[in-house]
Enzyme design. Structure first.
Site, PDB file in Angstrom:
ATOM      1  N   ARG A   1       0.927  -1.200  -0.021  1.00  0.00           N
ATOM      2  CA  ARG A   1      -0.173  -0.019  -0.098  1.00  0.00           C
ATOM      3  C   ARG A   1       0.878   1.210   0.021  1.00  0.00           C
ATOM      4  O   ARG A   1       2.170   1.162   0.293  1.00  0.00           O
ATOM      5  CB  ARG A   1      -1.098   0.162   1.190  1.00  0.00           C
ATOM      6  CG  ARG A   1      -2.080  -1.030   0.997  1.00  0.00           C
ATOM      7  CD  ARG A   1      -2.780  -0.994   2.634  1.00  0.00           C
ATOM      8  NE  ARG A   1      -3.322   0.055   2.744  1.00  0.00           N
ATOM      9  CZ  ARG A   1      -4.190   0.310   3.926  1.00  0.00           C
ATOM     10  NH1 ARG A   1      -4.051  -0.614   5.033  1.00  0.00           N
ATOM     11  NH2 ARG A   1      -4.755   1.396   4.213  1.00  0.00           N
ATOM     12  N   HIS A   2       0.163   2.364  -0.183  1.00  0.00           N
ATOM     13  CA  HIS A   2       1.052   3.578  -0.067  1.00  0.00           C
ATOM     14  C   HIS A   2       1.475   3.790   1.256  1.00  0.00           C
ATOM     15  O   HIS A   2       0.955   3.340   2.250  1.00  0.00           O
ATOM     16  CB  HIS A   2       0.059   4.778  -0.705  1.00  0.00           C
ATOM     17  CG  HIS A   2      -1.058   4.823   0.049  1.00  0.00           C
ATOM     18  ND1 HIS A   2      -1.156   5.446   1.424  1.00  0.00           N
ATOM     19  CD2 HIS A   2      -2.282   4.181  -0.320  1.00  0.00           C
ATOM     20  CE1 HIS A   2      -2.608   5.071   1.601  1.00  0.00           C
ATOM     21  NE2 HIS A   2      -3.249   4.442   0.750  1.00  0.00           N
TER      22      HIS A   2
ATOM     23  N   ASN B   1      -5.189   9.011   6.272  1.00  0.00           N
ATOM     24  CA  ASN B   1      -4.934   7.845   7.014  1.00  0.00           C
ATOM     25  C   ASN B   1      -4.878   8.150   8.489  1.00  0.00           C
ATOM     26  O   ASN B   1      -5.567   7.560   9.406  1.00  0.00           O
ATOM     27  CB  ASN B   1      -3.897   7.069   6.549  1.00  0.00           C
ATOM     28  CG  ASN B   1      -3.774   6.221   5.237  1.00  0.00           C
ATOM     29  OD1 ASN B   1      -3.010   6.002   4.518  1.00  0.00           O
ATOM     30  ND2 ASN B   1      -5.125   5.755   5.023  1.00  0.00           N
TER      31      ASN B   1
ATOM     32  N   ARG C   1      -0.729   9.758  -3.426  1.00  0.00           N
ATOM     33  CA  ARG C   1       0.034   9.014  -2.220  1.00  0.00           C
ATOM     34  C   ARG C   1       0.655   7.905  -2.957  1.00  0.00           C
ATOM     35  O   ARG C   1       1.815   7.534  -2.129  1.00  0.00           O
ATOM     36  CB  ARG C   1      -1.106   8.652  -1.228  1.00  0.00           C
ATOM     37  CG  ARG C   1      -2.351   8.214  -1.517  1.00  0.00           C
ATOM     38  CD  ARG C   1      -3.188   7.618  -0.412  1.00  0.00           C
ATOM     39  NE  ARG C   1      -4.437   7.130  -0.563  1.00  0.00           N
ATOM     40  CZ  ARG C   1      -5.437   7.645  -1.284  1.00  0.00           C
ATOM     41  NH1 ARG C   1      -5.729   8.764  -1.907  1.00  0.00           N
ATOM     42  NH2 ARG C   1      -6.630   6.811  -1.446  1.00  0.00           N
TER      43      ARG C   1
ATOM     44  N   GLU D   1      -7.952   3.702  -5.802  1.00  0.00           N
ATOM     45  CA  GLU D   1      -8.621   3.189  -4.650  1.00  0.00           C
ATOM     46  C   GLU D   1     -10.359   3.203  -5.063  1.00  0.00           C
ATOM     47  O   GLU D   1     -10.670   4.214  -5.855  1.00  0.00           O
ATOM     48  CB  GLU D   1      -8.464   4.146  -3.294  1.00  0.00           C
ATOM     49  CG  GLU D   1      -9.281   3.597  -2.094  1.00  0.00           C
ATOM     50  CD  GLU D   1      -8.752   1.846  -1.775  1.00  0.00           C
ATOM     51  OE1 GLU D   1      -8.738   1.058  -2.651  1.00  0.00           O
ATOM     52  OE2 GLU D   1      -8.629   1.644  -0.452  1.00  0.00           O
TER      53      GLU D   1
ATOM     54  N   HIS E   1      -3.687   0.480  -3.037  1.00  0.00           N
ATOM     55  CA  HIS E   1      -4.485   1.006  -1.951  1.00  0.00           C
ATOM     56  C   HIS E   1      -5.359  -0.367  -1.545  1.00  0.00           C
ATOM     57  O   HIS E   1      -5.225  -1.295  -1.932  1.00  0.00           O
ATOM     58  CB  HIS E   1      -5.583   1.876  -2.657  1.00  0.00           C
ATOM     59  CG  HIS E   1      -5.025   3.012  -3.462  1.00  0.00           C
ATOM     60  ND1 HIS E   1      -4.805   4.302  -2.664  1.00  0.00           N
ATOM     61  CD2 HIS E   1      -4.596   3.209  -4.610  1.00  0.00           C
ATOM     62  CE1 HIS E   1      -4.344   5.050  -3.750  1.00  0.00           C
ATOM     63  NE2 HIS E   1      -4.211   4.586  -4.699  1.00  0.00           N
TER      64      HIS E   1
END
Ligand SMILES: *[C@@H]1O[C@H](CO)[C@@H](O)[C@H](O)[C@H]1NC(C)=O
Ligand SMILES: *[C@@H]1O[C@H](CO)[C@@H](O)[C@H](O)[C@H]1NC(C)=O
Ligand SMILES: CC(=O)N[C@H]1CO[C@H](CO)[C@@H](O)[C@@H]1O
Length: 456
Positions: free
Chosen positions: A227-228, A234, A277, A297, A362
């Site tokens: 994932r980023h 987040n 991201r 995403e 994502h």
């Protein structure tokens, strides 16, 4: 020759043809994975598994000799049982059964073809696997020796000898499909997809399969996923959006680049989404990069940029519906997991042909991608734990993938929200929010300090 027309909507039996070590099982399982993902319920019926059930332990190649009566009786019985179960699977309303046997003689194929078309009214397609490439053949043989249940109890030498003899027995009986003599629909796949030819192939399912086989190359070796890094959203518990990485996320981007330069091969390539991201996460990796829209995403529609608390406050009913069936729930003006599975199809097909790719993606998108390679059940996908700051490495082993997860030492929030017990629309706010992971309410100033000094 009159061609009996059988409706496109009838189920399809796929029968594999070819000598051992030609990549039949690998093809069967990859094709099944692809078809299942595309909504065709598909199952592989592997003759050798039925045979093993009849023999406590695999004895030797002897049972494969044509003149070994007891052996060929066992083999015939196993093949019959596999076909029976495959037919049963189709009668139950499933759409494709893949019969993974050898069916090396013309007579066997004719019998199966007639049975399927005339007695059952099902469609049938033969796929013949041919492999003349010595290098590939040897690679397949090594894989069989390592991963086949038949050779667990044998020494390496015995196993090699046994497999060679088994191949000889089969070679003596093998009659390659001859399109000028045999009135069957078939596809010939040479050297695991290098050349694909089709003969009397009709129908949509069959065309789709032909397309998939034509695009298939030898199995990928290694794929990486991450994932980023932790994003600003987040950190404050907001979903979606297009925010930048937090300071800790930026640290992850640097640590990730170092990690990959230590472990990944030099011809690594990087696929990101089009969102900021993932691009920032890949920024320090010295490798060619490609941004792919299909990797974006899941679109949360009217809930983009909200916290779970805000969703519960503004759209409690939507929030509860999502918890009831996260796989199929579609955000108003947004997407569902099923929607992203559909848009991921071309990316997954492309990825199957690749080696040494890092996908920076994502949460929801990676759940679907990893679920595909690891053959997860669809309903498990939305709750799969794919944490931040973790590299997932998949290595092809036969038709399966081995998974290895490496958590890199950069702190981050946890974004995994488990399904709450109460998914009723009349639940209390506390019940709805009970599994929401903790997060900051605003970006704290210390998030911008040196991450190693930051404590959560
Ligand atoms: C995200 O932000 C970047 C930079 O601000 C922009 O180039 C990109 O188009 C945005 N993507 C989407 C899908 O909004
Ligand atoms: C969910 O919460 C509602 C309201 O508090 C309650 O009436 C219901 O029984 C609960 N259902 C479950 C399955 O706990
Ligand atoms: C070895 C093998 O797979 N043979 C099968 C091929 O198909 C025929 C027709 O159903 C079976 O009877 C054979 O046993």
């Amino acid at each position: 020759m009159r061609a009996r027309r059988i409706s496109q909507f009838e189920p399809l039996l796929i029968a594999l043809v070819g000598l051992p070590a030609r990549g039949k099982s690998q093809l069967a399982h990859r094709l099944a994975r692809h078809l299942n993902w595309n909504g065709e319920s598909t199952k592989v019926f592997d003759c050798s598994e039925y045979r093993r059930r009849h023999m406590a332990l695999y004895g030797t190649h002897d049972i494969f000799r044509a003149d070994n009566l007891q052996g060929s009786a066992v083999r015939r019985r196993s093949a019959r049982e596999a076909v029976t179960d495959a037919i049963l699977w189709l009668k139950e309303g499933n759409s494709v059964a893949i019969f993974d046997g050898t069916n090396i003689t013309r007579e066997q194929r004719q019998e199966l073809n007639g049975y399927c078309l005339d007695s059952m009214g099902f469609r049938i397609l033969f796929i013949e696997c041919v492999c003349e490439d010595q290098e590939l053949l040897e690679k397949n043989i090594i894989e069989i020796l390592h991963y086949s249940a038949d050779y667990k109890a044998m020494s390496e030498e015995e196993a090699v000898d046994d497999l060679r003899k088994k191949l000889e027995h089969y070679m003596r009986q093998y009659e390659p499909i001859d399109g000028t003599v045999e009135e069957i629909s078939f596809v010939r796949v040479e050297n695991m997809g290098e050349t694909v030819t089709a003969h009397k192939v009709y129908g949509q399912k069959e065309s789709g399969i032909l397309g998939y086989l034509s695009g298939m190359r030898t199995s990928p070796q290694v794929l990486y996923f991450t994932r980023h890094g932790e994003s600003e959203f987040n950190a404050i518990g907001r979903i979606g959006g297009n925010s930048s990485l937090s300071a800790r996320g930026q640290s992850y981007a640097r640590v990730l680049a170092e990690h990959l330069s230590a472990v990944a091969s030099r011809d690594l390539r990087v696929w990101t989404s089009e969102l900021l991201r993932t691009k920032q996460t890949a920024a320090h990796i010295p490798a060619p990069k490609r941004a792919i829209r299909a990797l974006n995403e899941l679109d949360a529609g009217i809930c983009e940029g909200m916290t779970y608390e805000e969703m519960q406050e503004q759209y409690p009913q939507e929030f509860a519906w999502r918890d009831q069936d996260k796989l199929r729930y579609r955000y108003p003006w947004g997407e569902s997991y099923i929607d992203i599975m559909t848009r991921l199809r071309p990316v997954l097909s492309a990825l199957e042909d690749e080696d040494n790719i890092l996908v920076v993606g994502h949460q929801a998108v990676l759940r679907c991608m990893l679920g595909y390679f690891l053959d997860l059940k669809l309903d498990e996908l939305p709750y799969m734990n794919v944490p931040l700051h973790t590299v997932v490495k998949l290595t092809a082993r036969g038709y399966k993938y081995e998974v290895e997860m490496t958590k890199l030492p950069v702190e981050c929030v946890d974004t995994h929200r488990k399904q709450p017990k109460n998914c009723s629309i009349s639940r209390t706010t506390a019940d709805a929010l009970v599994t929401v992971p903790s997060h900051y309410d605003t970006l704290p100033s210390n998030l911008w300090q040196n991450p190693s000094e930051t404590q959560l």
